[in-house]
Design a protein around this motif. Structure first.
Motif, PDB file in Angstrom:
ATOM      1  N   VAL A   1     -11.578  16.256  21.304  1.00  0.00           N
ATOM      2  CA  VAL A   1     -11.255  17.345  20.385  1.00  0.00           C
ATOM      3  C   VAL A   1      -9.780  17.186  20.019  1.00  0.00           C
ATOM      4  O   VAL A   1      -8.931  17.111  20.896  1.00  0.00           O
ATOM      5  N   THR A   2      -9.493  17.110  18.727  1.00  0.00           N
ATOM      6  CA  THR A   2      -8.118  17.005  18.253  1.00  0.00           C
ATOM      7  C   THR A   2      -7.749  18.295  17.559  1.00  0.00           C
ATOM      8  O   THR A   2      -8.470  18.754  16.669  1.00  0.00           O
ATOM      9  N   ILE A   3      -6.634  18.902  17.975  1.00  0.00           N
ATOM     10  CA  ILE A   3      -6.180  20.154  17.379  1.00  0.00           C
ATOM     11  C   ILE A   3      -4.833  19.914  16.712  1.00  0.00           C
ATOM     12  O   ILE A   3      -3.896  19.434  17.355  1.00  0.00           O
ATOM     13  N   GLY A   4      -4.763  20.216  15.439  1.00  0.00           N
ATOM     14  CA  GLY A   4      -3.507  20.125  14.700  1.00  0.00           C
ATOM     15  C   GLY A   4      -3.177  21.505  14.160  1.00  0.00           C
ATOM     16  O   GLY A   4      -4.078  22.242  13.756  1.00  0.00           O
ATOM     17  N   ASN A   5      -1.916  21.865  14.162  1.00  0.00           N
ATOM     18  CA  ASN A   5      -1.569  23.206  13.736  1.00  0.00           C
ATOM     19  C   ASN A   5      -0.281  23.215  12.914  1.00  0.00           C
ATOM     20  O   ASN A   5       0.574  22.352  13.071  1.00  0.00           O
ATOM     21  N   TYR A   6      -0.176  24.200  12.063  1.00  0.00           N
ATOM     22  CA  TYR A   6       0.976  24.431  11.192  1.00  0.00           C
ATOM     23  C   TYR A   6       1.233  23.273  10.231  1.00  0.00           C
ATOM     24  O   TYR A   6       2.365  22.901   9.969  1.00  0.00           O
ATOM     25  N   PHE A   7       0.136  22.719   9.687  1.00  0.00           N
ATOM     26  CA  PHE A   7       0.253  21.735   8.626  1.00  0.00           C
ATOM     27  C   PHE A   7       0.418  22.471   7.296  1.00  0.00           C
ATOM     28  O   PHE A   7      -0.069  23.590   7.130  1.00  0.00           O
ATOM     29  N   GLU A   8       1.087  21.837   6.343  1.00  0.00           N
ATOM     30  CA  GLU A   8       1.236  22.423   5.008  1.00  0.00           C
ATOM     31  C   GLU A   8      -0.135  22.495   4.332  1.00  0.00           C
ATOM     32  O   GLU A   8      -0.941  21.581   4.452  1.00  0.00           O
ATOM     33  N   SER A   9      -0.378  23.592   3.629  1.00  0.00           N
ATOM     34  CA  SER A   9      -1.618  23.760   2.880  1.00  0.00           C
ATOM     35  C   SER A   9      -1.303  24.453   1.567  1.00  0.00           C
ATOM     36  O   SER A   9      -0.663  25.500   1.547  1.00  0.00           O
TER      37      SER A   9
ATOM     38  N   MET B   1       0.836  -1.191   0.000  1.00  0.00           N
ATOM     39  CA  MET B   1       0.000   0.000   0.000  1.00  0.00           C
ATOM     40  C   MET B   1       0.875   1.247   0.000  1.00  0.00           C
ATOM     41  O   MET B   1       1.768   1.365   0.806  1.00  0.00           O
ATOM     42  N   ASN B   2       0.576   2.171  -0.874  1.00  0.00           N
ATOM     43  CA  ASN B   2       1.375   3.374  -0.983  1.00  0.00           C
ATOM     44  C   ASN B   2       0.589   4.612  -0.544  1.00  0.00           C
ATOM     45  O   ASN B   2       0.727   5.675  -1.105  1.00  0.00           O
ATOM     46  N   LYS B   3      -0.283   4.435   0.471  1.00  0.00           N
ATOM     47  CA  LYS B   3      -1.078   5.557   0.979  1.00  0.00           C
ATOM     48  C   LYS B   3      -0.296   6.325   2.014  1.00  0.00           C
ATOM     49  O   LYS B   3       0.419   5.746   2.827  1.00  0.00           O
ATOM     50  N   LYS B   4      -0.471   7.643   2.002  1.00  0.00           N
ATOM     51  CA  LYS B   4       0.158   8.452   3.043  1.00  0.00           C
ATOM     52  C   LYS B   4      -0.627   8.286   4.336  1.00  0.00           C
ATOM     53  O   LYS B   4      -1.845   8.183   4.323  1.00  0.00           O
ATOM     54  N   GLU B   5       0.085   8.284   5.429  1.00  0.00           N
ATOM     55  CA  GLU B   5      -0.550   8.171   6.730  1.00  0.00           C
ATOM     56  C   GLU B   5      -1.211   9.504   7.069  1.00  0.00           C
ATOM     57  O   GLU B   5      -0.681  10.564   6.793  1.00  0.00           O
ATOM     58  N   ARG B   6      -2.387   9.432   7.687  1.00  0.00           N
ATOM     59  CA  ARG B   6      -3.065  10.664   8.103  1.00  0.00           C
ATOM     60  C   ARG B   6      -2.292  11.305   9.244  1.00  0.00           C
ATOM     61  O   ARG B   6      -1.822  10.626  10.143  1.00  0.00           O
ATOM     62  N   LEU B   7      -2.215  12.646   9.199  1.00  0.00           N
ATOM     63  CA  LEU B   7      -1.526  13.363  10.266  1.00  0.00           C
ATOM     64  C   LEU B   7      -2.382  13.457  11.523  1.00  0.00           C
ATOM     65  O   LEU B   7      -1.862  13.555  12.620  1.00  0.00           O
ATOM     66  N   VAL B   8      -3.709  13.437  11.347  1.00  0.00           N
ATOM     67  CA  VAL B   8      -4.634  13.512  12.470  1.00  0.00           C
ATOM     68  C   VAL B   8      -5.657  12.398  12.294  1.00  0.00           C
ATOM     69  O   VAL B   8      -6.204  12.205  11.211  1.00  0.00           O
ATOM     70  N   ALA B   9      -5.928  11.646  13.354  1.00  0.00           N
ATOM     71  CA  ALA B   9      -6.819  10.493  13.273  1.00  0.00           C
ATOM     72  C   ALA B   9      -8.221  10.876  12.812  1.00  0.00           C
ATOM     73  O   ALA B   9      -8.718  11.964  13.102  1.00  0.00           O
ATOM     74  N   ALA B  10      -8.866   9.957  12.101  1.00  0.00           N
ATOM     75  CA  ALA B  10     -10.229  10.160  11.628  1.00  0.00           C
ATOM     76  C   ALA B  10     -11.201  10.103  12.802  1.00  0.00           C
ATOM     77  O   ALA B  10     -10.917   9.510  13.840  1.00  0.00           O
ATOM     78  N   ILE B  11     -12.367  10.755  12.629  1.00  0.00           N
ATOM     79  CA  ILE B  11     -13.414  10.659  13.645  1.00  0.00           C
ATOM     80  C   ILE B  11     -14.625   9.960  13.048  1.00  0.00           C
ATOM     81  O   ILE B  11     -14.852  10.029  11.840  1.00  0.00           O
ATOM     82  N   GLU B  12     -15.399   9.299  13.897  1.00  0.00           N
ATOM     83  CA  GLU B  12     -16.568   8.562  13.421  1.00  0.00           C
ATOM     84  C   GLU B  12     -17.715   9.508  13.089  1.00  0.00           C
ATOM     85  O   GLU B  12     -18.310   9.438  12.021  1.00  0.00           O
ATOM     86  N   ASN B  13     -18.038  10.400  14.021  1.00  0.00           N
ATOM     87  CA  ASN B  13     -19.110  11.365  13.838  1.00  0.00           C
ATOM     88  C   ASN B  13     -18.674  12.694  14.443  1.00  0.00           C
ATOM     89  O   ASN B  13     -18.061  12.714  15.516  1.00  0.00           O
ATOM     90  N   GLY B  14     -19.015  13.780  13.790  1.00  0.00           N
ATOM     91  CA  GLY B  14     -18.665  15.091  14.326  1.00  0.00           C
ATOM     92  C   GLY B  14     -18.330  16.062  13.212  1.00  0.00           C
ATOM     93  O   GLY B  14     -18.785  15.914  12.080  1.00  0.00           O
ATOM     94  N   THR B  15     -17.511  17.056  13.557  1.00  0.00           N
ATOM     95  CA  THR B  15     -17.176  18.124  12.623  1.00  0.00           C
ATOM     96  C   THR B  15     -15.674  18.314  12.548  1.00  0.00           C
ATOM     97  O   THR B  15     -14.995  18.337  13.581  1.00  0.00           O
ATOM     98  N   VAL B  16     -15.164  18.454  11.337  1.00  0.00           N
ATOM     99  CA  VAL B  16     -13.763  18.789  11.114  1.00  0.00           C
ATOM    100  C   VAL B  16     -13.733  20.215  10.571  1.00  0.00           C
ATOM    101  O   VAL B  16     -14.360  20.509   9.550  1.00  0.00           O
ATOM    102  N   ILE B  17     -13.034  21.094  11.290  1.00  0.00           N
ATOM    103  CA  ILE B  17     -12.869  22.481  10.835  1.00  0.00           C
ATOM    104  C   ILE B  17     -11.498  22.550  10.184  1.00  0.00           C
ATOM    105  O   ILE B  17     -10.483  22.351  10.841  1.00  0.00           O
TER     106      ILE B  17
ATOM    107  N   LYS C   1     -10.651  18.687  14.908  1.00  0.00           N
ATOM    108  CA  LYS C   1     -11.633  17.617  14.771  1.00  0.00           C
ATOM    109  C   LYS C   1     -12.389  17.508  16.091  1.00  0.00           C
ATOM    110  O   LYS C   1     -11.785  17.332  17.147  1.00  0.00           O
ATOM    111  N   VAL C   2     -13.705  17.642  15.999  1.00  0.00           N
ATOM    112  CA  VAL C   2     -14.555  17.645  17.186  1.00  0.00           C
ATOM    113  C   VAL C   2     -15.520  16.466  17.084  1.00  0.00           C
ATOM    114  O   VAL C   2     -16.422  16.453  16.249  1.00  0.00           O
ATOM    115  N   SER C   3     -15.319  15.471  17.945  1.00  0.00           N
ATOM    116  CA  SER C   3     -16.168  14.283  17.919  1.00  0.00           C
ATOM    117  C   SER C   3     -17.552  14.583  18.484  1.00  0.00           C
ATOM    118  O   SER C   3     -17.690  15.315  19.468  1.00  0.00           O
TER     119      SER C   3
END
Length: 151
Positions: free
Chosen positions: A41-49, A1-17, A59-61
Motif C-alpha cells: 500500500v503506497t500513501i501519498g499526501n499533500y500533492f498539488e491538485s 525524454m521530457n516526461k515528468k517523473e511520477r511522484l508515486v510508483a505505478a502498480i501492476e494490478n490493484g486500485t488507486v484512490i 495505491k493498493v496492490s
C-alpha cells in the motif's frame, strides 16, 4: 525524454484512490482497513491538485474494492475517484457515490442516542446527498456528514 517523473510508483494490478482531500487521507486508510493488508500500500499526501488544491492518493496492490466499501468512502472522501488497474493500465474508473444508508461507520453526535449507550451498530439515512446531511435512524437527529466522528 521530457516526461515528468511520477511522484508515486505505478502498480501492476490493484486500485488507486485519487482526489482524496489531503486532510482525509488517513481516515480513508482507516475506513477501508488498509493498515491490516499484507499487500503493498503506497500513501501519498499533500500533492498539488488543480481540482481540490491539495490531495492524497493511495495505491493498493492486488486489491479491488466492493461497491459497499466504495460507498463507505463517501463519508470521508465524497469526491474521490477509484482507478482500477490491470497490467499497469487503468481499466476502469469509479466515482465514489454516497449510499442511501450508512451503517456502522460514523457515530451519532447526540449523547443520549441509544447507539452511544448500548453496544449496537449505528445506522444513518442520507437525507441530502448534495449537502451531506444524514439522519440517525434511532434518534432522528440530523447531522452534517463532514462533522461526524468515525466509529
Amino acid at each position: 525524454m521530457n516526461k515528468k517523473e511520477r511522484l508515486v510508483a505505478a502498480i501492476e494490478n490493484g486500485t488507486v484512490i485519487d482526489h482524496i482531500p489531503a486532510e482525509k487521507t488517513y481516515q480513508v486508510v482507516s475506513v477501508l482497513g488498509l493498515e491490516k493488508l499484507t499487500t503493498p500500500v503506497t500513501i501519498g499526501n499533500y500533492f498539488e491538485s488543480k481540482k481540490i488544491g491539495k490531495k492524497g492518493i493511495i495505491k493498493v496492490s492486488d486489491r479491488f474494492f466492493t461497491d459497499a466499501e466504495i460507498s463507505q468512502l463517501s463519508v470521508v472522501a465524497p469526491k474521490a475517484v477509484l482507478n482500477i488497474i490491470h497490467d499497469y493500465e487503468v481499466s476502469e474508473k469509479k466515482m465514489v457515490e454516497t449510499p442511501n444508508e450508512i451503517r456502522g461507520i460514523v457515530k451519532c453526535n447526540n449523547p443520549v442516542c441509544v447507539t452511544n449507550n448500548e453496544p449496537m451498530e449505528t445506522v444513518f439515512n442520507v437525507v441530502d446527498k448534495e449537502h451531506g446531511i444524514i439522519k440517525c435512524r434511532y434518534c432522528d437527529k440530523e447531522q452534517d456528514i463532514s462533522k461526524v466522528k468515525l466509529c
